[in-house]
Design a protein around this motif. Structure first.
Motif, PDB file in Angstrom:
ATOM      1  N   PHE A   1      34.241  33.099  33.735  1.00 20.45           N
ATOM      2  CA  PHE A   1      34.098  34.485  33.292  1.00 20.45           C
ATOM      3  C   PHE A   1      34.518  35.443  34.393  1.00 20.45           C
ATOM      4  CE2 PHE A   1      30.530  33.539  30.011  1.00 20.45           C
ATOM      5  CZ  PHE A   1      31.493  33.240  29.071  1.00 20.45           C
ATOM      6  N   PHE A   2      34.245  35.065  35.662  1.00 20.73           N
ATOM      7  CA  PHE A   2      34.567  35.911  36.804  1.00 20.73           C
ATOM      8  C   PHE A   2      35.966  35.632  37.340  1.00 20.73           C
ATOM      9  CE2 PHE A   2      29.908  35.483  36.912  1.00 20.73           C
ATOM     10  CZ  PHE A   2      29.547  36.816  36.892  1.00 20.73           C
ATOM     11  N   ILE A   3      36.374  34.371  37.319  1.00 20.92           N
ATOM     12  CA  ILE A   3      37.657  33.993  37.902  1.00 20.92           C
ATOM     13  C   ILE A   3      38.822  34.678  37.199  1.00 20.92           C
ATOM     14  CG2 ILE A   3      39.266  32.072  38.252  1.00 20.92           C
ATOM     15  CD1 ILE A   3      36.866  30.283  38.757  1.00 20.92           C
ATOM     16  N   ASN A   4      38.777  34.697  35.861  1.00 16.34           N
ATOM     17  CA  ASN A   4      39.883  35.288  35.096  1.00 16.34           C
ATOM     18  C   ASN A   4      40.134  36.748  35.466  1.00 16.34           C
ATOM     19  OD1 ASN A   4      40.986  36.841  32.672  1.00 16.34           O
ATOM     20  ND2 ASN A   4      41.441  34.748  32.064  1.00 16.34           N
ATOM     21  N   PRO A   5      39.127  37.649  35.366  1.00 14.25           N
ATOM     22  CA  PRO A   5      39.406  39.056  35.705  1.00 14.25           C
ATOM     23  C   PRO A   5      39.727  39.272  37.175  1.00 14.25           C
ATOM     24  CG  PRO A   5      37.060  38.731  35.291  1.00 14.25           C
ATOM     25  CD  PRO A   5      37.744  37.469  34.871  1.00 14.25           C
ATOM     26  N   ILE A   6      39.138  38.470  38.060  1.00 10.86           N
ATOM     27  CA  ILE A   6      39.389  38.646  39.492  1.00 10.86           C
ATOM     28  C   ILE A   6      40.849  38.340  39.823  1.00 10.86           C
ATOM     29  CG2 ILE A   6      38.921  37.703  41.790  1.00 10.86           C
ATOM     30  CD1 ILE A   6      35.992  37.375  40.953  1.00 10.86           C
ATOM     31  N   PHE A   7      41.333  37.183  39.376  1.00 10.64           N
ATOM     32  CA  PHE A   7      42.712  36.797  39.693  1.00 10.64           C
ATOM     33  C   PHE A   7      43.722  37.687  38.974  1.00 10.64           C
ATOM     34  CE2 PHE A   7      40.753  33.081  41.465  1.00 10.64           C
ATOM     35  CZ  PHE A   7      41.629  32.671  42.452  1.00 10.64           C
ATOM     36  N   THR A   8      43.411  38.073  37.733  1.00 12.55           N
ATOM     37  CA  THR A   8      44.315  38.966  37.008  1.00 12.55           C
ATOM     38  C   THR A   8      44.398  40.317  37.707  1.00 12.55           C
ATOM     39  OG1 THR A   8      43.698  37.891  34.921  1.00 12.55           O
ATOM     40  CG2 THR A   8      44.843  40.002  34.777  1.00 12.55           C
ATOM     41  N   THR A   9      43.261  40.811  38.181  1.00 12.52           N
ATOM     42  CA  THR A   9      43.228  42.080  38.902  1.00 12.52           C
ATOM     43  C   THR A   9      44.055  42.006  40.184  1.00 12.52           C
ATOM     44  OG1 THR A   9      41.027  42.631  38.034  1.00 12.52           O
ATOM     45  CG2 THR A   9      41.738  43.779  40.017  1.00 12.52           C
ATOM     46  N   ILE A  10      43.962  40.892  40.893  1.00 15.72           N
ATOM     47  CA  ILE A  10      44.738  40.713  42.125  1.00 15.72           C
ATOM     48  C   ILE A  10      46.232  40.739  41.827  1.00 15.72           C
ATOM     49  CG2 ILE A  10      45.318  39.082  43.968  1.00 15.72           C
ATOM     50  CD1 ILE A  10      42.388  38.170  43.913  1.00 15.72           C
ATOM     51  N   VAL A  11      46.637  40.053  40.754  1.00 13.37           N
ATOM     52  CA  VAL A  11      48.051  40.042  40.366  1.00 13.37           C
ATOM     53  C   VAL A  11      48.519  41.449  40.020  1.00 13.37           C
ATOM     54  CG1 VAL A  11      49.702  39.243  38.632  1.00 13.37           C
ATOM     55  CG2 VAL A  11      48.025  37.644  39.577  1.00 13.37           C
TER      56      VAL A  11
ATOM     57  N   ILE B   1      41.696  48.789  42.641  1.00 16.25           N
ATOM     58  CA  ILE B   1      40.987  47.584  42.235  1.00 16.25           C
ATOM     59  C   ILE B   1      40.022  47.870  41.083  1.00 16.25           C
ATOM     60  CG2 ILE B   1      39.119  47.874  43.930  1.00 16.25           C
ATOM     61  CD1 ILE B   1      39.103  44.804  44.210  1.00 16.25           C
ATOM     62  N   LEU B   2      39.375  49.031  41.107  1.00 14.84           N
ATOM     63  CA  LEU B   2      38.474  49.406  40.016  1.00 14.84           C
ATOM     64  C   LEU B   2      39.270  49.740  38.761  1.00 14.84           C
ATOM     65  CD1 LEU B   2      35.616  51.669  41.452  1.00 14.84           C
ATOM     66  CD2 LEU B   2      35.407  49.453  40.340  1.00 14.84           C
ATOM     67  N   PHE B   3      40.372  50.445  38.946  1.00 15.78           N
ATOM     68  CA  PHE B   3      41.217  50.841  37.813  1.00 15.78           C
ATOM     69  C   PHE B   3      41.700  49.621  37.053  1.00 15.78           C
ATOM     70  CE2 PHE B   3      45.218  51.968  35.816  1.00 15.78           C
ATOM     71  CZ  PHE B   3      44.962  53.215  35.260  1.00 15.78           C
ATOM     72  N   TYR B   4      42.246  48.637  37.769  1.00 20.36           N
ATOM     73  CA  TYR B   4      42.785  47.447  37.110  1.00 20.36           C
ATOM     74  C   TYR B   4      41.676  46.528  36.600  1.00 20.36           C
ATOM     75  CZ  TYR B   4      47.308  48.832  39.031  1.00 20.36           C
ATOM     76  OH  TYR B   4      48.457  49.514  39.329  1.00 20.36           O
ATOM     77  N   LEU B   5      40.582  46.417  37.345  1.00 19.28           N
ATOM     78  CA  LEU B   5      39.489  45.544  36.918  1.00 19.28           C
ATOM     79  C   LEU B   5      38.882  46.031  35.608  1.00 19.28           C
ATOM     80  CD1 LEU B   5      37.671  43.127  37.487  1.00 19.28           C
ATOM     81  CD2 LEU B   5      36.203  44.632  38.869  1.00 19.28           C
ATOM     82  N   LEU B   6      38.721  47.341  35.461  1.00 19.73           N
ATOM     83  CA  LEU B   6      38.186  47.887  34.218  1.00 19.73           C
ATOM     84  C   LEU B   6      39.154  47.651  33.069  1.00 19.73           C
ATOM     85  CD1 LEU B   6      36.019  49.413  32.704  1.00 19.73           C
ATOM     86  CD2 LEU B   6      37.068  51.569  33.432  1.00 19.73           C
TER      87      LEU B   6
ATOM     88  N   VAL C   1      41.488  45.333  32.794  1.00 17.38           N
ATOM     89  CA  VAL C   1      41.551  43.904  32.490  1.00 17.38           C
ATOM     90  C   VAL C   1      40.326  43.465  31.701  1.00 17.38           C
ATOM     91  CG1 VAL C   1      41.391  41.602  33.546  1.00 17.38           C
ATOM     92  CG2 VAL C   1      43.034  43.266  34.418  1.00 17.38           C
ATOM     93  N   THR C   2      39.152  43.928  32.100  1.00 13.73           N
ATOM     94  CA  THR C   2      37.908  43.548  31.426  1.00 13.73           C
ATOM     95  C   THR C   2      37.918  43.974  29.964  1.00 13.73           C
ATOM     96  OG1 THR C   2      36.652  43.695  33.494  1.00 13.73           O
ATOM     97  CG2 THR C   2      35.404  43.820  31.443  1.00 13.73           C
TER      98      THR C   2
ATOM     99  N   VAL D   1      29.180  39.834  30.894  1.00 14.98           N
ATOM    100  CA  VAL D   1      29.236  39.207  32.219  1.00 14.98           C
ATOM    101  C   VAL D   1      30.319  39.856  33.064  1.00 14.98           C
ATOM    102  CG1 VAL D   1      29.697  37.067  33.454  1.00 14.98           C
ATOM    103  CG2 VAL D   1      28.328  37.017  31.367  1.00 14.98           C
ATOM    104  N   GLN D   2      31.480  40.126  32.460  1.00 13.30           N
ATOM    105  CA  GLN D   2      32.585  40.712  33.212  1.00 13.30           C
ATOM    106  C   GLN D   2      32.321  42.171  33.561  1.00 13.30           C
ATOM    107  OE1 GLN D   2      36.173  39.877  31.015  1.00 13.30           O
ATOM    108  NE2 GLN D   2      36.081  37.682  31.431  1.00 13.30           N
ATOM    109  N   ILE D   3      31.608  42.884  32.699  1.00 11.91           N
ATOM    110  CA  ILE D   3      31.229  44.265  33.025  1.00 11.91           C
ATOM    111  C   ILE D   3      30.248  44.270  34.195  1.00 11.91           C
ATOM    112  CG2 ILE D   3      29.822  46.191  32.192  1.00 11.91           C
ATOM    113  CD1 ILE D   3      31.293  46.149  29.611  1.00 11.91           C
ATOM    114  N   LEU D   4      29.388  43.231  34.259  1.00  9.56           N
ATOM    115  CA  LEU D   4      28.467  43.112  35.398  1.00  9.56           C
ATOM    116  C   LEU D   4      29.250  42.990  36.699  1.00  9.56           C
ATOM    117  CD1 LEU D   4      25.615  42.768  36.532  1.00  9.56           C
ATOM    118  CD2 LEU D   4      25.798  40.314  36.066  1.00  9.56           C
ATOM    119  N   LEU D   5      30.327  42.204  36.681  1.00  4.10           N
ATOM    120  CA  LEU D   5      31.195  42.095  37.854  1.00  4.10           C
ATOM    121  C   LEU D   5      31.791  43.451  38.200  1.00  4.10           C
ATOM    122  CD1 LEU D   5      32.897  40.520  39.963  1.00  4.10           C
ATOM    123  CD2 LEU D   5      34.557  40.080  38.127  1.00  4.10           C
TER     124      LEU D   5
END
Length: 282
Positions: A55-65, A84-89, A91-92, A139-143
């Motif tokens: 659940f965490f790995i997918n958004p983290i790696f996608t955000t990095i890319v 990082i916040l812009f893309y993480l939101l 992606v989630t 779970v991903q929003i918690l991240l």
């Protein structure tokens, strides 16, 4: 002697209004919804080593890319928000919508064997799908909130009262994914090519949605067209409320809401019509 007339305790009929949600009947099968949600959750991570950590790995790696490709190479703007916040939101939110739409669109074809053996309200299946994906979204929003808190403490973001609209925005995403998913699940019973085109269409749709760029970066007719993308108002309101940046207006959210409700009504009509006869075509 006249035999006593039998009285049936349960009558199953296909004759119901196209706009009839039959929520009372769906509620009676709430245990089945729970079972489907539990099944989806367990099957997603069965025979995996990391399990729910994905659940965490997918958004983290996608955000990095996205940070590297769109932030560093393409240098797309983020309206002053931390990239990082812009893309993480983005992606989630996108992961929830695309995942729910893809799974819901396979309702009839993927569950034909079950539907052919036992009766239950067919609406139970797509509802269980969007609920199952809501667990992942939570779970991903918690991240996201953990990272968001760090930048909030540094004073780099300035959230506002539109944060309170978060439950409404999530509900709108649920209804949108459910409505469009019901349309595609109904049409693919006759036209299976649509199922193959959907995956490609979803990939293109992401670039028409402000996931990797803000609406303020668009100009001319592209910006006007963006207002009629149902996800634009939702994504921009999320970013405006949580990050305090973005080109958001209540009109944008109003347009999104109206289009989503219309698509949901269309999806419900088509779904109710197809569920009566889909076993003859699947």
């Amino acid at each position: 002697m006249n035999e006593p007339q039998q009285k049936w305790t349960e009558t199953i009929e296909a004759d119901h209004s196209l706009f009839d949600l039959r929520l009372k009947e769906v509620w009676r099968y709430k245990d089945l919804i729970y079972m489907f949600v539990k099944r989806d959750f367990i099957s997603s991570f069965k025979q995996t080593i990391l399990g729910p950590v994905w659940f965490f790995i997918n958004p983290i790696f996608t955000t990095i890319v996205y940070l590297v490709v769109f932030g560093q190479i393409a240098k797309l703007p983020t309206d002053g928000a931390p990239p990082i916040l812009f893309y993480l939101l983005g992606v989630t939110l996108w992961n929830y919508f695309s995942g729910s739409l893809t799974a819901t669109s396979n309702t009839f074809v993927g569950n034909a064997s079950i539907f052919g053996k036992v009766y239950f309200p067919r609406l139970v299946t797509p509802i269980s799908i969007v609920i199952s994906n809501l667990m992942r979204l939570g779970v991903q929003i918690l991240l996201f909130i953990i990272v968001w808190t760090y930048y909030l403490a540094k004073g780099e973001i300035h959230p506002n009262i539109w944060v309170l609209a978060t439950p409404l925005l999530i509900i709108l995403m649920v209804i949108f994914a459910l409505g469009v998913g019901m349309i595609f699940s109904s049409l693919t019973t006759k036209y299976k090519d649509l199922g193959m085109l959907l995956g490609f269409g979803i990939s293109l749709y992401m670039y028409a949605t402000p996931v990797i760029y803000p609406v303020s970066a668009l100009v001319g007719p592209f910006k006007k067209l963006a207002y009629y993308n149902p996800l634009t108002g939702i994504f921009e309101c999320f970013k405006y409320g949580w990050l305090g940046s973005g080109d958001f207006s209540p009109l944008m959210l109003g347009i999104s809401t109206a289009i989503i409700l219309v698509l949901f009504a269309i999806g419900l009509v088509i779904f109710n019509k197809v569920e009566k006869t889909f076993m003859d075509t699947v």
